[in-house]
Design a protein around this motif. Structure first.
Motif, PDB file in Angstrom:
ATOM      1  N   LEU A  91      23.901 -39.856 -15.527  1.00 28.13           N
ATOM      2  CA  LEU A  91      25.062 -39.779 -14.635  1.00 28.13           C
ATOM      3  C   LEU A  91      26.244 -40.508 -15.253  1.00 28.13           C
ATOM      4  O   LEU A  91      26.082 -41.509 -15.944  1.00 28.13           O
ATOM      5  N   THR A  92      27.440 -39.998 -14.989  1.00 31.72           N
ATOM      6  CA  THR A  92      28.640 -40.657 -15.493  1.00 31.72           C
ATOM      7  C   THR A  92      28.898 -41.949 -14.724  1.00 31.72           C
ATOM      8  O   THR A  92      28.243 -42.233 -13.710  1.00 31.72           O
ATOM      9  N   GLU A  95      29.777 -41.115 -11.222  1.00 33.88           N
ATOM     10  CA  GLU A  95      28.604 -40.670 -10.469  1.00 33.88           C
ATOM     11  C   GLU A  95      27.680 -41.841 -10.145  1.00 33.88           C
ATOM     12  O   GLU A  95      27.108 -41.903  -9.045  1.00 33.88           O
ATOM     13  N   ASN A  96      27.523 -42.780 -11.074  1.00 35.66           N
ATOM     14  CA  ASN A  96      26.746 -43.986 -10.785  1.00 35.66           C
ATOM     15  C   ASN A  96      27.357 -44.754  -9.624  1.00 35.66           C
ATOM     16  O   ASN A  96      26.630 -45.266  -8.759  1.00 35.66           O
ATOM     17  N   GLU A  98      29.170 -43.532  -7.187  1.00 34.12           N
ATOM     18  CA  GLU A  98      28.982 -42.792  -5.944  1.00 34.12           C
ATOM     19  C   GLU A  98      27.575 -42.972  -5.394  1.00 34.12           C
ATOM     20  O   GLU A  98      27.367 -43.000  -4.187  1.00 34.12           O
ATOM     21  N   VAL A  99      26.597 -43.099  -6.281  1.00 35.67           N
ATOM     22  CA  VAL A  99      25.217 -43.338  -5.837  1.00 35.67           C
ATOM     23  C   VAL A  99      25.129 -44.620  -5.013  1.00 35.67           C
ATOM     24  O   VAL A  99      24.370 -44.709  -4.043  1.00 35.67           O
ATOM     25  N   HIS A 128      34.067 -40.988 -17.253  1.00 33.75           N
ATOM     26  CA  HIS A 128      33.320 -39.742 -17.391  1.00 33.75           C
ATOM     27  C   HIS A 128      32.182 -39.847 -18.413  1.00 33.75           C
ATOM     28  O   HIS A 128      31.570 -38.834 -18.753  1.00 33.75           O
ATOM     29  N   ARG A 146      28.383 -50.788  -9.338  1.00 36.20           N
ATOM     30  CA  ARG A 146      27.615 -49.901  -8.459  1.00 36.20           C
ATOM     31  C   ARG A 146      27.083 -50.664  -7.249  1.00 36.20           C
ATOM     32  O   ARG A 146      27.087 -50.157  -6.119  1.00 36.20           O
TER      33      ARG A 146
END
Length: 233
Positions: A91-92, A95-96, A98-99, A128, A146
């Motif tokens: 994952l970018t 994306e990390n 957002e997790v 990205h 994160r």
């Protein structure tokens, strides 16, 4: 903010923690110190419920969390940054992040990617890039970011400076100083005494899973004999 009393924990039949007690106030950085094998990481995992405590209490703002599963403890407001980092390699950066996103908590300014990029500017240029193609220091920043996306009330940092280049350690200390200035409470375990003394308000020294001393960090740094007894290699 956080009050741990009489915490015991086992790995199978091995008794690892022997009555660990500590407290972290609002906006305070408390450092768990001790040699390898002192029980620092186990204390973090027991607080987070990853190692179920066999006795003791873990209270966050008065609510006892001991014995609850890790996801419930996270929902209550504890954020855990593991020593192993554990980014999602495929994952970018975005994306990390957002997790880790969770709804804002009452009274807390919510964390967003933009706010985290201000805290860790290098992550913005890598937004990205997959997590598996980042350096160790970049992954450490991403793991902290994160966790902050979960809007924790208190952050558990397990060995945040381990294996990092000196310049990255310096940036990490600056980031922790910023978080503290914004009122976030932090409990960190650390082997690097210079790093701990730069960011910590108080120290809690462990020896073979037993708490030995709790004191202001400045007092510890004045006591060479105590440091030699419990922290020197």
């Amino acid at each position: 903010m956080l009050a741990v009393e009489g915490l015991h924990a086992h790995y199978g039949r091995a008794h690892i923690l022997h009555g660990v007690s500590l407290a972290v106030g609002a906006g305070e950085v408390v450092c768990l110190l001790g040699r390898n094998g002192a029980g620092k990481s186990t204390t973090m995992k027991a607080i987070m419920g990853l190692v179920p405590p066999s006795a003791g209490t873990v209270r966050l703002e008065g609510r006892d969390l001991a014995g609850q599963p890790p996801h419930a403890i996270a929902r209550a407001g504890l954020g855990y940054v593991p020593e192993e980092r554990r980014v999602f390699a495929d994952l970018t950066v975005l994306e990390n992040l957002e997790v880790g996103r969770r709804p804002p908590r009452p009274g807390l300014r919510p964390w967003t990617p933009q706010r985290l990029f201000a805290l860790f500017p290098s992550l913005e240029t890598l937004r990205h890039r997959p997590g598996g193609r980042m350096s160790g220091g970049e992954q450490q920043m991403l793991t902290i970011a994160r966790t902050l996306m979960g809007n924790p009330r208190l952050l558990l940092l397990d060995e945040p400076s381990e294996g990092l280049a000196p310049v990255v350690v310096e940036r990490m200390a600056e980031a922790i100083g910023t978080l503290k200035a914004e009122g976030l409470s932090i409990l960190l375990s650390e082997q690097n005494l210079a790093f701990a003394s730069a960011v910590g308000d108080r120290a809690c020294i462990l020896e073979t899973g037993t708490p030995r001393h709790t004191m202001p960090m400045a007092e510890l740094m004045r006591d060479a004999a105590l440091r030699a007894r419990y922290l020197s290699v």
